[in-house]
Design an enzyme around this catalytic site. Structure first.
Site, PDB file in Angstrom:
ATOM      1  N   ASP A 377       0.873  -1.178   0.000  1.00 61.35           N
ATOM      2  CA  ASP A 377       0.000   0.000   0.000  1.00 61.35           C
ATOM      3  C   ASP A 377       0.904   1.220   0.000  1.00 61.35           C
ATOM      4  O   ASP A 377       2.132   1.096  -0.065  1.00 61.35           O
ATOM      5  CB  ASP A 377      -0.963  -0.021   1.208  1.00 61.35           C
ATOM      6  CG  ASP A 377      -2.318   0.578   0.836  1.00 61.35           C
ATOM      7  OD1 ASP A 377      -2.332   1.752   0.434  1.00 61.35           O
ATOM      8  OD2 ASP A 377      -3.337  -0.123   0.926  1.00 61.35           O
ATOM      9  N   HIS A 448      -2.705   3.247  -4.679  1.00 63.17           N
ATOM     10  CA  HIS A 448      -2.149   2.817  -3.379  1.00 63.17           C
ATOM     11  C   HIS A 448      -0.702   2.350  -3.567  1.00 63.17           C
ATOM     12  O   HIS A 448      -0.290   1.314  -3.052  1.00 63.17           O
ATOM     13  CB  HIS A 448      -2.988   1.696  -2.764  1.00 63.17           C
ATOM     14  CG  HIS A 448      -4.290   2.171  -2.171  1.00 63.17           C
ATOM     15  ND1 HIS A 448      -4.351   2.918  -1.023  1.00 63.17           N
ATOM     16  CD2 HIS A 448      -5.578   1.997  -2.569  1.00 63.17           C
ATOM     17  CE1 HIS A 448      -5.636   3.183  -0.744  1.00 63.17           C
ATOM     18  NE2 HIS A 448      -6.397   2.644  -1.668  1.00 63.17           N
ATOM     19  N   GLU A 514     -10.045   2.539  -4.916  1.00 63.07           N
ATOM     20  CA  GLU A 514      -9.749   3.943  -4.632  1.00 63.07           C
ATOM     21  C   GLU A 514      -8.624   4.494  -5.524  1.00 63.07           C
ATOM     22  O   GLU A 514      -7.715   5.152  -5.042  1.00 63.07           O
ATOM     23  CB  GLU A 514      -9.355   4.104  -3.158  1.00 63.07           C
ATOM     24  CG  GLU A 514     -10.457   3.679  -2.210  1.00 63.07           C
ATOM     25  CD  GLU A 514     -10.030   3.694  -0.742  1.00 63.07           C
ATOM     26  OE1 GLU A 514     -10.883   3.990   0.094  1.00 63.07           O
ATOM     27  OE2 GLU A 514      -8.844   3.399  -0.442  1.00 63.07           O
ATOM     28  N   TRP A 580     -16.777  -4.583  -1.377  1.00 61.65           N
ATOM     29  CA  TRP A 580     -16.670  -3.934  -0.062  1.00 61.65           C
ATOM     30  C   TRP A 580     -17.630  -2.765   0.072  1.00 61.65           C
ATOM     31  O   TRP A 580     -17.913  -2.312   1.158  1.00 61.65           O
ATOM     32  CB  TRP A 580     -15.224  -3.485   0.205  1.00 61.65           C
ATOM     33  CG  TRP A 580     -14.701  -2.352  -0.628  1.00 61.65           C
ATOM     34  CD1 TRP A 580     -14.261  -2.411  -1.911  1.00 61.65           C
ATOM     35  CD2 TRP A 580     -14.529  -0.988  -0.222  1.00 61.65           C
ATOM     36  NE1 TRP A 580     -13.834  -1.176  -2.332  1.00 61.65           N
ATOM     37  CE2 TRP A 580     -13.978  -0.282  -1.314  1.00 61.65           C
ATOM     38  CE3 TRP A 580     -14.766  -0.296   0.975  1.00 61.65           C
ATOM     39  CZ2 TRP A 580     -13.679   1.085  -1.257  1.00 61.65           C
ATOM     40  CZ3 TRP A 580     -14.469   1.058   1.035  1.00 61.65           C
ATOM     41  CH2 TRP A 580     -13.934   1.740  -0.074  1.00 61.65           C
ATOM     42  N   GLU A 648      -4.192   0.883   9.737  1.00 62.52           N
ATOM     43  CA  GLU A 648      -3.638   2.226   9.961  1.00 62.52           C
ATOM     44  C   GLU A 648      -3.475   2.516  11.450  1.00 62.52           C
ATOM     45  O   GLU A 648      -2.453   3.063  11.889  1.00 62.52           O
ATOM     46  CB  GLU A 648      -4.568   3.299   9.367  1.00 62.52           C
ATOM     47  CG  GLU A 648      -4.544   3.407   7.865  1.00 62.52           C
ATOM     48  CD  GLU A 648      -5.632   2.562   7.212  1.00 62.52           C
ATOM     49  OE1 GLU A 648      -6.019   1.525   7.792  1.00 62.52           O
ATOM     50  OE2 GLU A 648      -6.072   2.933   6.107  1.00 62.52           O
TER      51      GLU A 648
END
Ligand code: ACM
Length: 739
Positions: A377, A448, A514, A580, A648
């Site tokens: 990532d 990412h 994303e 998701w 995170e």
């Protein structure tokens, strides 16, 4: 008048929130040991005790969560075998107090007596058994254990119990017989008064907790014959298995702490493992049969035998399987879905190999069969790619990390680094395979990717962004992407090749979530390249990457696993999706006939806070309490589901434990059972036992009533939101998919 009320009126009892505590003064003829949250705060060991306790004001902080009074006189009786006297109420864990009542001639106190409870040997609970049953983590944490048996009974999660014995009953000659409680308060409600049952059922406290053999998680079908004898697990119980099952036999032996596997059935009661074609149509199906002299674990395949072995472990006492008594019966199971997984993000925070092994064990203990490793990532690159050494030299390190979330978040200096060598990953693949868990790798492409771009800036859109010099120290959506170049494709191919060379499973994750179009829009080079490629919009760039990477994965004989954003373009054949973004993404994948795994964030994102209170550590996203996790519903036609654990804000193993458990236990059950969610209360009753399993495995799970003080993170800013706010965001994200 209740005895406790009278004592209170005489100033000999203090009342806290409806719970009576016998004060030392003048109370020496009564009770006992006092434990608060498992810590003994006072003790009295004799009716005429000189060490009659006093409870100094302020030291007993009763917040309504734990108080147990136990008669101290049991110490003198310990040698006598099975003293039924003195095992105080342990409602909510085991019917020990009810046993006392039953033993003193009264009927069972709970109207909820089911087969489950009928199977508990009435009045047959030894003091040691009782203590073992009720001594849970707080006891161990506070240094109290079986050695404290004579002095009291300690249990996890008690609410507030008090037992007062008639002082005349405490005469020494009566100690070995059926001492009758005159008054029992549970959570302040008298369940026994004047020596007789009152019939009151104070909330959820009175029912005994289930015996482990009726409390598997995930639930499996069972039939128990309490009149056909018991199988007792002994340290020398042999495990008998054919050659192909010896690996499973060895693991089962470790879990049960019983003797080595053997190849011939001895005269002793034994455990037999076997593959049998009459068990189930499902390759993971199993059947456990228990008789007084034999336990048989039969599976449709070795995998089924393994699931059965895991279940057999659950049937036994969590803390100490040897000595478990299993009633005659059968336990059968087979999963609703073939993909039952968890994703661990080892990119944001690296987890050492040992922690991944431990997690594999924990997944296997829940019949979960996929561990999806999110290996790259923006914040870190965690595996070796031949020809690209800087990925691990530079991309696997960052010198600072964001603390907290939202506008008040800070960036804290401190090196964080780590990556897995190819050999370490191969070792993990093999370790997982022995536990019938498939390790599925994922490399994030084409977004990412800051960690990769820090190592190889030329792969990015160099005409619009400052070159990245380090893996990202912050969290959130990062606009950096791969440039639409052959070099970027070659890099992706090399990463995929590396994963195919290490992982033997069918799937290779290629990311896809994303992905920003911002740089492609701004980059003259990207625009020129799009013209050459015949791409008329920046929204065609990600699908261009996807086609190439999917084709490469297919050329390696594998299936690409991608996040549901790829639905925004044409999805090539040979893709399995991770849906998701809620039911819309799932429905769209099903509509297009694309194999899909459900991991809807509102039910399956285990980084979301577990309650809507400030005690939860670093709240980011909407509340996701375990009750909500238990509503996870995977539609028919999907290949399965998984929980996702983004890290995170989970920098340590304990933090990962906290986020994962016990919510992952709920999700594991949902994926095993399928269909519509059943009653949470039914699950919760079994969860009570299951938490003991987690505790015995050393899991630092989140207590159901909230984080322990050391699990909170006061002062670290978060960014909580409501479920409605999050739903609105997701609706917006999938607007293009709606039809
Ligand atoms: C995701 O949560 N970005 C897949």
């Amino acid at each position: 008048m209740l005895l406790s009320e009278r004592l209170a009126s005489e100033g000999r009892v203090r009342v806290y929130r409806g719970v009576s505590v016998v004060d030392g003064t003048g109370a020496e003829r009564y009770v006992a040991d006092v434990a608060v949250e498992g810590a003994r705060v006072a003790a009295i060991s004799r009716t005429d005790a000189t060490d009659a306790f006093d409870v100094p004001p302020g030291t007993v902080e009763i917040d309504g969560t734990a108080l147990v009074l136990a008669p101290g006189l049991i110490a003198e009786d310990a040698a006598g075998g099975s003293p039924l006297v003195g095992v105080t109420t342990v409602s909510g864990v085991h019917a020990a107090s009810v046993m006392n009542v039953a033993a003193s001639g009264s009927a069972h106190g709970s109207a909820q007596g089911s087969d489950a409870r009928a199977a508990v040997p009435r009045g047959g609970l030894s003091l040691e058994d009782a203590v073992r049953l009720v001594s849970a983590e707080p006891a161990a944490r506070l240094g109290l254990d079986l050695g404290d048996a004579p002095r009291g009974v300690i249990r996890a999660g008690a609410i507030a119990d008090l037992v007062l014995f008639d002082p005349t009953e405490l005469a020494p000659e009566r100690l070995r017989t059926d001492l009758a409680p005159v008054e029992v308060l549970v959570a302040g409600v008298p369940v026994v008064a004047d020596g007789a049952l009152t019939g009151s059922q104070p909330g959820r406290m009175l029912p005994a907790s289930l015996p482990p053999y009726l409390a598997t998680v995930p639930a499996v079908q069972h039939e128990v014959y309490s009149d056909r004898g018991m199988f007792t697990l002994r340290a020398d119980t042999p495990i008998v298995a054919d050659a192909e099952l010896t690996g499973i036999a060895r693991q089962l032996g470790d879990w049960l702490q019983v003797g080595a596997e053997g190849s011939d059935a001895s005269q002793r009661p034994s455990i037999t493992l076997r593959v049998s074609d009459d068990v189930s149509d499902d390759r993971e199906g199993f059947r456990i049969t228990v008789a007084p002299t034999l336990v048989e674990v039969a599976g449709a395949t070795p995998e089924g035998v393994f699931r059965g072995a895991v279940t057999l472990r659950q049937l036994c006492t969590p803390e100490s399987p040897v000595g478990s008594e299993l009633p005659a019966g059968t336990w059968t199971g087979a999963p609703a879905f073939g993909w039952r997984g968890a994703m661990l993000d080892v990119a944001r925070h690296f987890r050492p190999v040992d922690d991944v092994r431990r997690l594999i064990d924990l997944l296997a203990a829940h019949h979960l069969n996929v561990l999806h490793l999110h290996l790259t990532d923006d914040q870190g690159w965690r595996f070796e790619v031949p020809g690209y050494p800087r990925l691990t030299e530079i991309g696997a390190v960052r010198e600072a990390t964001q603390l907290g979330h939202g506008p008040q978040a800070t960036v804290q200096p401190g090196r964080h680094e780590g990556f897995y060598t190819a050999d370490e990953l191969r070792g993990l693949v093999a370790y997982a395979a022995e536990r019938f868990v498939t390790l599925v790798p994922e490399v994030e492409l084409p977004g990412h990717v800051q960690a990769a771009l820090a190592a190889y800036p030329e792969l990015g859109n160099t005409d619009v962004s400052e070159p990245a010099t380090s893996a990202w120290e912050r969290f959130g959506i990062n606009h950096r992407t791969l440039a639409p170049t052959q070099a970027a494709l070659d890099f992706g191919y090399a990463a995929i090749d590396a994963l195919c060379g290490i992982f033997d499973c069918e799937w290779v994750g290629i990311g896809g979530d994303e992905v920003s179009t911002q740089e492609w829009t701004a980059s003259a080079a990207a625009q020129e390249r799009m013209l050459q490629l015949g791409l008329t919009s920046v929204h065609e760039v990600q699908p261009w990457f996807t086609r190439a990477f999917v084709a490469h994965v297919r050329a390696r004989g594998r299936t690409a696993l991608a996040w549901d954003e790829v639905l925004e373009g044409d999805v090539p054949d040979g893709v399995r999706l991770l849906a998701w973004r809620g039911p819309v993404a799932m429905a769209e994948a099903l509509r297009r006939g694309i194999p899909v795994i459900g991991c809807p964030d509102l039910e399956a994102y285990l980084d979301y806070p577990q309650a809507d209170t400030v005690d939860e550590p670093i709240r980011v996203g909407p509340p996701l309490p375990i009750e909500r996790a238990y509503t996870l519903r995977i539609p028919d036609g999907a290949v399965g589901g998984q929980a996702n654990v983004w890290t995170e804000h989970l920098p340590t193993r304990d933090r990962v434990d906290f986020a994962m458990f016990p919510r992952l236990s709920a999700i594991a059950e949902r994926l095993w059972l399928g269909g519509e969610p059943g009653s949470f209360d039914d699950f919760a009753e079994r969860l009570d036992v299951h938490l003991r399993r987690l505790a015995a495995a050393g899991v630092q799970y989140r207590p159901l009533d909230g984080p322990r003080p050391d699990q909170r993170r006061p002062g670290v800013p978060g960014k909580p939101m409501s479920i409605e706010q999050r739903t609105e965001i997701v609706d917006e994200l999938v607007a293009g998919l709606r039809r």
